[in-house]
Enzyme design. Structure first.
Site, PDB file in Angstrom:
ATOM      1  N   GLU A  37     -11.731  -8.710  -6.700  1.00 51.97           N
ATOM      2  CA  GLU A  37     -11.264  -7.496  -5.988  1.00 51.97           C
ATOM      3  C   GLU A  37      -9.775  -7.681  -5.223  1.00 51.97           C
ATOM      4  O   GLU A  37      -9.853  -8.964  -4.713  1.00 51.97           O
ATOM      5  CB  GLU A  37     -12.223  -7.015  -4.803  1.00 51.97           C
ATOM      6  CG  GLU A  37     -11.751  -5.840  -4.087  1.00 51.97           C
ATOM      7  CD  GLU A  37     -12.762  -5.377  -3.105  1.00 51.97           C
ATOM      8  OE1 GLU A  37     -12.631  -4.185  -2.761  1.00 51.97           O
ATOM      9  OE2 GLU A  37     -13.838  -5.916  -2.818  1.00 51.97           O
ATOM     10  N   GLU A  62      -7.705 -10.810   0.129  1.00 49.10           N
ATOM     11  CA  GLU A  62      -7.055  -9.895   1.388  1.00 49.10           C
ATOM     12  C   GLU A  62      -6.114 -10.694   2.254  1.00 49.10           C
ATOM     13  O   GLU A  62      -6.409 -11.957   2.428  1.00 49.10           O
ATOM     14  CB  GLU A  62      -8.506  -9.563   2.294  1.00 49.10           C
ATOM     15  CG  GLU A  62      -7.801  -8.800   3.624  1.00 49.10           C
ATOM     16  CD  GLU A  62      -6.933  -7.670   3.163  1.00 49.10           C
ATOM     17  OE1 GLU A  62      -5.704  -7.678   3.913  1.00 49.10           O
ATOM     18  OE2 GLU A  62      -7.343  -6.683   2.292  1.00 49.10           O
ATOM     19  N   ASP A  89      -2.229 -13.261  -1.217  1.00 52.86           N
ATOM     20  CA  ASP A  89      -1.366 -12.358  -2.002  1.00 52.86           C
ATOM     21  C   ASP A  89      -1.907 -12.553  -3.118  1.00 52.86           C
ATOM     22  O   ASP A  89      -1.632 -13.462  -3.792  1.00 52.86           O
ATOM     23  CB  ASP A  89       0.016 -12.264  -1.778  1.00 52.86           C
ATOM     24  CG  ASP A  89       0.768 -11.162  -2.468  1.00 52.86           C
ATOM     25  OD1 ASP A  89      -0.006 -10.604  -3.439  1.00 52.86           O
ATOM     26  OD2 ASP A  89       1.536 -10.435  -1.846  1.00 52.86           O
ATOM     27  N   ASP A 112      -2.110  -0.124  -0.371  1.00 56.28           N
ATOM     28  CA  ASP A 112      -1.021   0.404   0.401  1.00 56.28           C
ATOM     29  C   ASP A 112      -0.124   1.380  -0.520  1.00 56.28           C
ATOM     30  O   ASP A 112       0.446   0.683  -1.466  1.00 56.28           O
ATOM     31  CB  ASP A 112      -0.314  -0.623   1.162  1.00 56.28           C
ATOM     32  CG  ASP A 112       0.497  -0.167   2.218  1.00 56.28           C
ATOM     33  OD1 ASP A 112       1.127   0.660   2.104  1.00 56.28           O
ATOM     34  OD2 ASP A 112       0.553  -0.938   3.138  1.00 56.28           O
ATOM     35  N   LYS A 116       7.985   4.393   1.457  1.00 55.24           N
ATOM     36  CA  LYS A 116       9.397   4.397   1.380  1.00 55.24           C
ATOM     37  C   LYS A 116       9.825   3.778  -0.027  1.00 55.24           C
ATOM     38  O   LYS A 116       9.321   2.966  -0.730  1.00 55.24           O
ATOM     39  CB  LYS A 116      10.077   3.330   2.525  1.00 55.24           C
ATOM     40  CG  LYS A 116       9.788   3.777   3.923  1.00 55.24           C
ATOM     41  CD  LYS A 116      10.554   2.756   4.751  1.00 55.24           C
ATOM     42  CE  LYS A 116      10.263   3.273   6.194  1.00 55.24           C
ATOM     43  NZ  LYS A 116      11.142   2.409   7.135  1.00 55.24           N
ATOM     44  N   ASP A 148      -6.520   7.216  -2.252  1.00 58.77           N
ATOM     45  CA  ASP A 148      -6.609   8.680  -1.698  1.00 58.77           C
ATOM     46  C   ASP A 148      -5.162   9.224  -1.558  1.00 58.77           C
ATOM     47  O   ASP A 148      -4.852  10.403  -1.164  1.00 58.77           O
ATOM     48  CB  ASP A 148      -7.002   8.560  -0.138  1.00 58.77           C
ATOM     49  CG  ASP A 148      -6.122   7.443   0.671  1.00 58.77           C
ATOM     50  OD1 ASP A 148      -5.233   6.826  -0.090  1.00 58.77           O
ATOM     51  OD2 ASP A 148      -6.203   7.775   1.778  1.00 58.77           O
TER      52      ASP A 148
END
Length: 206
Positions: A37, A62, A89, A112, A116, A148
């Site tokens: 994951e 994470e 990362d 994320d 921008k 989303d």
């Protein structure tokens, strides 16, 4: 949701410095599907998935230390021996710690979106990393993606399909919700509110 406090002990750092894949059989103490994951966030998906699938060996990345350490602590408290959390990362560690064709599933939950334009290069799904993930998956392995943000979902789908992932429903098509899926902490809120979630279950051709 209450943000976890920063626990003192780092998690998964031994994997960060490895130059070659560890012996995952020895690490977990048993054999079974190896799953990854990327961006486990508050850990809702990873913890519930490991609870439901005790035979799976689950490695969750994470980069936010609070969430990574809290998720591993909750897993340990619950007696989940099939979860390893790495506070790093994934883009810089995954290439070194997984063999080609070794992963059964890659999970990517609500990355994320980097709104921008100047930050777009920070998005996790870029062509080179998507190609690497395809190589790490075993033939027939699955890429499970949820977001989303519709346009970000479309962009990720386009990149993943361009490097060779197969979309069983057709190019650019999102997948419907299936009740047996394990929702993340964020997705549970959307399921309750009825807000849309854009899902894809892509496959590495076998």
């Amino acid at each position: 949701m209450t943000r976890p406090r920063l626990l003192p002990e780092p998690v998964g750092l031994k994997f960060v410095t490895m130059e070659r894949p560890p012996d995952w059989d020895a690490e977990f103490g048993y054999t079974g599907p190896l799953e990854l994951e990327i961006g486990s966030g508050a850990g809702g998906h990873a913890l519930e998935y490991c609870r439901r699938n005790p035979g799976v060996r689950f490695v969750a990345f994470e980069w936010r230390k609070k969430y990574a350490r809290d998720t591993q602590a909750r897993a340990d408290k619950a007696g989940l021996r099939n979860l390893r959390v790495i506070e790093a990362d994934a883009r810089f560690v995954v290439p070194r710690i997984f063999e080609a064709n070794s992963l059964a599933v890659v999970h990517l939950q609500f990355p994320d979106p980097w709104w921008k334009r100047s930050h777009a290069k920070r998005a996790v799904i870029q062509p080179a990393f998507a190609q690497l993930l395809l190589e790490k998956l075993a033939p027939g392995g699955r890429f499970d993606m949820r977001t989303d943000v519709q346009d970000r979902g479309e962009a990720m789908l386009a990149i993943l399909e361009s490097v060779g992932f197969q979309n069983p429903l057709g190019s650019g098509v999102f997948h419907p919700y299936e009740p047996e899926e394990v929702p993340s902490t964020r997705e549970r809120r959307y399921l309750a509110s009825g807000e849309p979630v854009y899902r894809a279950r892509l496959v590495k051709p076998g």
